[in-house]
Write a protein that holds these residues in place. Structure first.
Motif, PDB file in Angstrom:
ATOM      1  N   ALA A  40       0.706  -1.229   0.021  1.00 49.43           N
ATOM      2  CA  ALA A  40       0.063   0.155   0.129  1.00 49.43           C
ATOM      3  C   ALA A  40       0.996   1.369  -0.039  1.00 49.43           C
ATOM      4  CB  ALA A  40      -1.014   0.029   1.284  1.00 49.43           C
ATOM      5  N   VAL A  41       1.850   1.219   0.756  1.00 53.59           N
ATOM      6  CA  VAL A  41       2.825   2.404   0.765  1.00 53.59           C
ATOM      7  C   VAL A  41       3.497   2.707  -0.510  1.00 53.59           C
ATOM      8  CG1 VAL A  41       5.013   3.073   1.634  1.00 53.59           C
ATOM      9  CG2 VAL A  41       3.280   2.293   3.216  1.00 53.59           C
ATOM     10  N   ALA A  42       4.065   1.594  -1.384  1.00 55.64           N
ATOM     11  CA  ALA A  42       4.654   1.678  -2.472  1.00 55.64           C
ATOM     12  C   ALA A  42       3.588   2.191  -3.610  1.00 55.64           C
ATOM     13  CB  ALA A  42       5.147   0.300  -2.977  1.00 55.64           C
ATOM     14  N   GLY A  43       2.474   1.570  -3.475  1.00 55.53           N
ATOM     15  CA  GLY A  43       1.358   1.912  -4.393  1.00 55.53           C
ATOM     16  C   GLY A  43       0.908   3.295  -4.265  1.00 55.53           C
ATOM     17  N   PHE A  44       0.779   3.864  -2.836  1.00 56.14           N
ATOM     18  CA  PHE A  44       0.384   5.290  -2.656  1.00 56.14           C
ATOM     19  C   PHE A  44       1.394   6.094  -2.873  1.00 56.14           C
ATOM     20  CE2 PHE A  44       0.574   8.856   0.509  1.00 56.14           C
ATOM     21  CZ  PHE A  44      -0.741   9.447   0.132  1.00 56.14           C
ATOM     22  N   VAL A  45       2.828   6.071  -3.074  1.00 56.25           N
ATOM     23  CA  VAL A  45       3.798   6.977  -3.554  1.00 56.25           C
ATOM     24  C   VAL A  45       3.759   7.071  -5.034  1.00 56.25           C
ATOM     25  CG1 VAL A  45       6.169   7.247  -3.445  1.00 56.25           C
ATOM     26  CG2 VAL A  45       5.174   6.617  -1.624  1.00 56.25           C
ATOM     27  N   VAL A  46       3.582   5.669  -5.624  1.00 57.58           N
ATOM     28  CA  VAL A  46       3.541   5.550  -7.081  1.00 57.58           C
ATOM     29  C   VAL A  46       2.474   6.584  -7.676  1.00 57.58           C
ATOM     30  CG1 VAL A  46       3.302   4.345  -9.294  1.00 57.58           C
ATOM     31  CG2 VAL A  46       4.637   3.579  -7.407  1.00 57.58           C
ATOM     32  N   ALA A  60       5.997   4.618 -16.540  1.00 59.99           N
ATOM     33  CA  ALA A  60       5.239   4.783 -15.397  1.00 59.99           C
ATOM     34  C   ALA A  60       4.092   3.863 -15.293  1.00 59.99           C
ATOM     35  CB  ALA A  60       4.786   6.130 -15.184  1.00 59.99           C
ATOM     36  N   LEU A  61       3.834   3.127 -16.586  1.00 59.52           N
ATOM     37  CA  LEU A  61       2.485   2.544 -16.658  1.00 59.52           C
ATOM     38  C   LEU A  61       2.814   0.917 -16.544  1.00 59.52           C
ATOM     39  CD1 LEU A  61       1.271   3.864 -20.158  1.00 59.52           C
ATOM     40  CD2 LEU A  61       0.784   4.727 -17.801  1.00 59.52           C
ATOM     41  N   ALA A  62       4.028   0.673 -16.090  1.00 61.34           N
ATOM     42  CA  ALA A  62       4.296  -0.670 -15.782  1.00 61.34           C
ATOM     43  C   ALA A  62       4.406  -1.075 -14.569  1.00 61.34           C
ATOM     44  CB  ALA A  62       5.814  -0.953 -16.046  1.00 61.34           C
ATOM     45  N   PHE A  63       3.686  -0.268 -13.491  1.00 60.66           N
ATOM     46  CA  PHE A  63       3.582  -0.876 -12.194  1.00 60.66           C
ATOM     47  C   PHE A  63       2.451  -1.943 -12.022  1.00 60.66           C
ATOM     48  CE2 PHE A  63       1.525  -0.096  -7.973  1.00 60.66           C
ATOM     49  CZ  PHE A  63       2.682  -0.393  -7.246  1.00 60.66           C
ATOM     50  N   ARG A  64       1.237  -1.618 -12.681  1.00 62.34           N
ATOM     51  CA  ARG A  64       0.322  -2.669 -12.644  1.00 62.34           C
ATOM     52  C   ARG A  64       0.534  -3.726 -13.011  1.00 62.34           C
ATOM     53  NH1 ARG A  64      -5.305  -0.951 -15.923  1.00 62.34           N
ATOM     54  NH2 ARG A  64      -4.778   0.838 -14.414  1.00 62.34           N
ATOM     55  N   ALA A  75       7.761  -0.318  -8.201  1.00 63.36           N
ATOM     56  CA  ALA A  75       7.574   0.930  -8.054  1.00 63.36           C
ATOM     57  C   ALA A  75       8.731   1.814  -8.387  1.00 63.36           C
ATOM     58  CB  ALA A  75       7.410   1.152  -6.579  1.00 63.36           C
ATOM     59  N   ALA A  76       9.832   1.384  -8.343  1.00 63.40           N
ATOM     60  CA  ALA A  76      10.997   1.821  -8.795  1.00 63.40           C
ATOM     61  C   ALA A  76      11.162   2.192 -10.133  1.00 63.40           C
ATOM     62  CB  ALA A  76      12.242   1.275  -8.300  1.00 63.40           C
ATOM     63  N   ASN A  77      10.652   1.043 -10.731  1.00 63.92           N
ATOM     64  CA  ASN A  77      10.444   1.241 -12.310  1.00 63.92           C
ATOM     65  C   ASN A  77       9.502   2.266 -12.792  1.00 63.92           C
ATOM     66  OD1 ASN A  77      12.300  -0.588 -14.158  1.00 63.92           O
ATOM     67  ND2 ASN A  77      11.555  -1.974 -12.460  1.00 63.92           N
ATOM     68  N   ALA A  78       8.489   2.244 -12.303  1.00 64.86           N
ATOM     69  CA  ALA A  78       7.425   3.388 -12.188  1.00 64.86           C
ATOM     70  C   ALA A  78       7.738   4.773 -12.321  1.00 64.86           C
ATOM     71  CB  ALA A  78       6.041   3.036 -11.826  1.00 64.86           C
ATOM     72  N   LEU A  79       8.589   5.006 -11.137  1.00 63.16           N
ATOM     73  CA  LEU A  79       9.083   6.368 -10.807  1.00 63.16           C
ATOM     74  C   LEU A  79      10.445   6.884 -11.410  1.00 63.16           C
ATOM     75  CD1 LEU A  79       8.001   5.913  -6.958  1.00 63.16           C
ATOM     76  CD2 LEU A  79       6.570   7.232  -8.656  1.00 63.16           C
ATOM     77  N   VAL A 108      18.953  -1.256 -20.154  1.00 60.57           N
ATOM     78  CA  VAL A 108      18.057  -1.978 -21.215  1.00 60.57           C
ATOM     79  C   VAL A 108      17.123  -3.016 -20.833  1.00 60.57           C
ATOM     80  CG1 VAL A 108      18.270  -3.242 -23.433  1.00 60.57           C
ATOM     81  CG2 VAL A 108      19.912  -1.060 -22.987  1.00 60.57           C
ATOM     82  N   ALA A 109      17.404  -3.851 -20.011  1.00 59.38           N
ATOM     83  CA  ALA A 109      16.738  -5.057 -19.514  1.00 59.38           C
ATOM     84  C   ALA A 109      15.626  -4.276 -18.605  1.00 59.38           C
ATOM     85  CB  ALA A 109      17.602  -5.827 -18.532  1.00 59.38           C
ATOM     86  N   LEU A 110      15.550  -3.477 -17.866  1.00 58.18           N
ATOM     87  CA  LEU A 110      14.777  -2.833 -17.170  1.00 58.18           C
ATOM     88  C   LEU A 110      13.612  -2.169 -17.959  1.00 58.18           C
ATOM     89  CD1 LEU A 110      16.694  -1.350 -13.917  1.00 58.18           C
ATOM     90  CD2 LEU A 110      15.215  -3.471 -13.958  1.00 58.18           C
ATOM     91  N   THR A 111      14.077  -1.704 -19.219  1.00 58.56           N
ATOM     92  CA  THR A 111      13.080  -1.080 -20.097  1.00 58.56           C
ATOM     93  C   THR A 111      12.347  -1.824 -20.967  1.00 58.56           C
ATOM     94  OG1 THR A 111      14.669  -0.812 -21.817  1.00 58.56           O
ATOM     95  CG2 THR A 111      14.647   1.108 -20.058  1.00 58.56           C
ATOM     96  N   VAL A 112      12.256  -3.032 -20.516  1.00 59.04           N
ATOM     97  CA  VAL A 112      11.734  -4.154 -21.382  1.00 59.04           C
ATOM     98  C   VAL A 112      10.222  -4.100 -21.093  1.00 59.04           C
ATOM     99  CG1 VAL A 112      11.539  -6.390 -22.185  1.00 59.04           C
ATOM    100  CG2 VAL A 112      13.563  -5.443 -22.019  1.00 59.04           C
ATOM    101  N   ALA A 113       9.825  -4.203 -19.712  1.00 60.24           N
ATOM    102  CA  ALA A 113       8.486  -4.301 -19.406  1.00 60.24           C
ATOM    103  C   ALA A 113       7.802  -3.073 -19.754  1.00 60.24           C
ATOM    104  CB  ALA A 113       8.755  -4.810 -18.002  1.00 60.24           C
ATOM    105  N   PRO A 114       8.372  -1.951 -19.262  1.00 58.61           N
ATOM    106  CA  PRO A 114       7.440  -0.669 -19.591  1.00 58.61           C
ATOM    107  C   PRO A 114       7.417  -0.592 -21.064  1.00 58.61           C
ATOM    108  CG  PRO A 114       9.213  -0.157 -18.143  1.00 58.61           C
ATOM    109  CD  PRO A 114       9.506  -1.545 -18.469  1.00 58.61           C
TER     110      PRO A 114
END
Length: 353
Positions: A36-42, A52-56, A127-131, A154-160
């Motif tokens: 909940a804390v991570a989702g609230f901050v995001v 920022a759309l990859a959190f879901r 959350a880190a990837n979304a922020l 490059v690997a972290l940008t695959v999901a977003p």
């Protein structure tokens, strides 16, 4: 408060601190509080950028992890306790192993707690990837880790990027009145997404080559050997030091060796940075907002570790005997410190894509 994009390293330090705090407990109520804390901050500080759309997506991955751990406990069966919920036909295998059989409440809750802890850590990374802007994160990587940092970024940008491609293809199909469900819809989405991923890879490779990635300055043989020795010795010291800290039985294997390993590794990274000559265009500043965000995440983690001796049984709910999880107000307040970046971090309104 003036709107600006926070340094990506601050978001990653905050998120990893929450992930470390999640590894310290199996209480589902505390783990749910971390999510909940991570989702609230995001929700309060993410931008409208594609990453920022990859959190879901990470939340869905966490749900799959929890479900798989519970199904794994059902698959193996076993009588880990006296509260049998249901019994499936037992399928014997070799070496005394068997599938299915009686399933107890203790086994299911054990799988739920372990899966939820891992899922919480995955959500913190999401959350880190979304922020954090992954392109700006690459600029903050030290010179000695430029190649590794490029690969990780490059690997972290695959999901977003996949999320963005799927949304773009689905929006185009809706405009063309294409089928929205069924196997034909999946086929019509997968092929354009894979094609878009290939085009992105080619454009990224061409852009990296044109900017000189992989080019190194000349260093002597002795200096290269010294750099390799420092990095390897430092990492070995860090590994042994972390083991000593977690084990707690040997005092000289703990913090002293960990600090010495970090010092040697940092020296190797500094020397290794001399072989990479590069400049940073508009380097990201590190101000008080970044410091406060990192302090909030690290503070939540440190407070949870410091208050672990205050009613430690509530951090790890008992399965034998079976008891309902309870939350100590001290532990809850410690984790709520991690929600402060929703107020302390400057809002982001304009995003450069």
């Amino acid at each position: 408060m003036r709107s600006r994009a926070l340094h990506p390293g601050a978001w990653w330090a905050w998120a990893l601190s929450l992930a470390v705090a999640a590894s310290r407990t199996t209480n589902p109520l505390l783990l749910g509080l971390i999510i909940a804390v991570a989702g609230f901050v995001v929700a309060n500080r993410r931008s409208d950028a594609p990453w920022a759309l990859a959190f879901r997506l990470y939340v869905y991955v966490g749900a799959v992890i929890v479900a798989s751990r519970v199904l794994f406990r059902i698959l193996l069966g076993g009588e880990d306790g006296g509260h049998v919920l249901f019994t499936l036909p037992r399928i014997p295998l070799a070496a005394g192993l068997a599938l299915f059989g009686p399933t107890t409440a203790e086994a299911l809750l054990g799988g739920l707690y372990d899966g939820l802890r891992l899922a919480t850590m995955v959500v913190c990374v999401g959350a880190a990837n979304a922020l954090a802007n992954p392109k700006r994160l690459l600029k903050a990587v030290p010179g000695a880790l430029s190649e590794v940092g490029t690969a990780v970024t490059v690997a972290l940008t695959v999901a977003p990027q996949l999320v963005e491609s799927v949304q773009r293809v689905r929006r185009a199909r809706r405009l063309r009145a294409g089928p929205a469900r069924g196997l034909r819809a999946v086929k019509g989405i997968v092929v354009p997404v894979l094609e878009d991923a290939m085009e992105r890879s080619l454009r990224l490779a061409a852009a990296m080559d044109s900017r000189g990635y992989g080019r190194r300055a000349y260093l002597g043989v002795r200096l290269r050997a010294l750099i390799a020795a420092c990095v390897l010795a430092g990492l070995a010291g860090v590994c042994v030091g972390v083991y000593g800290v977690l084990d707690g039985t040997s005092s000289w294997l703990g913090l002293p060796l960990l600090a010495a390993g970090l010092a040697v590794a940092v020296a190797g990274f500094v020397l290794g940075g001399r072989r990479v000559r590069r400049t940073a265009y508009r380097p990201d500043p590190w101000g008080w907002p970044e410091t406060l965000v990192v302090a909030a995440g690290v503070g939540a983690c440190v407070l949870l570790f410091a208050t672990a001796r205050v009613d430690p049984g509530r951090l790890f709910p008992s399965l034998s005997p079976l008891r309902w999880p309870e939350v100590s107000w001290v532990h809850a307040l410690s984790l709520l410190v991690g929600a402060l970046p929703a107020v302390l971090a400057p809002p982001v309104r304009e995003v450069v894509r």
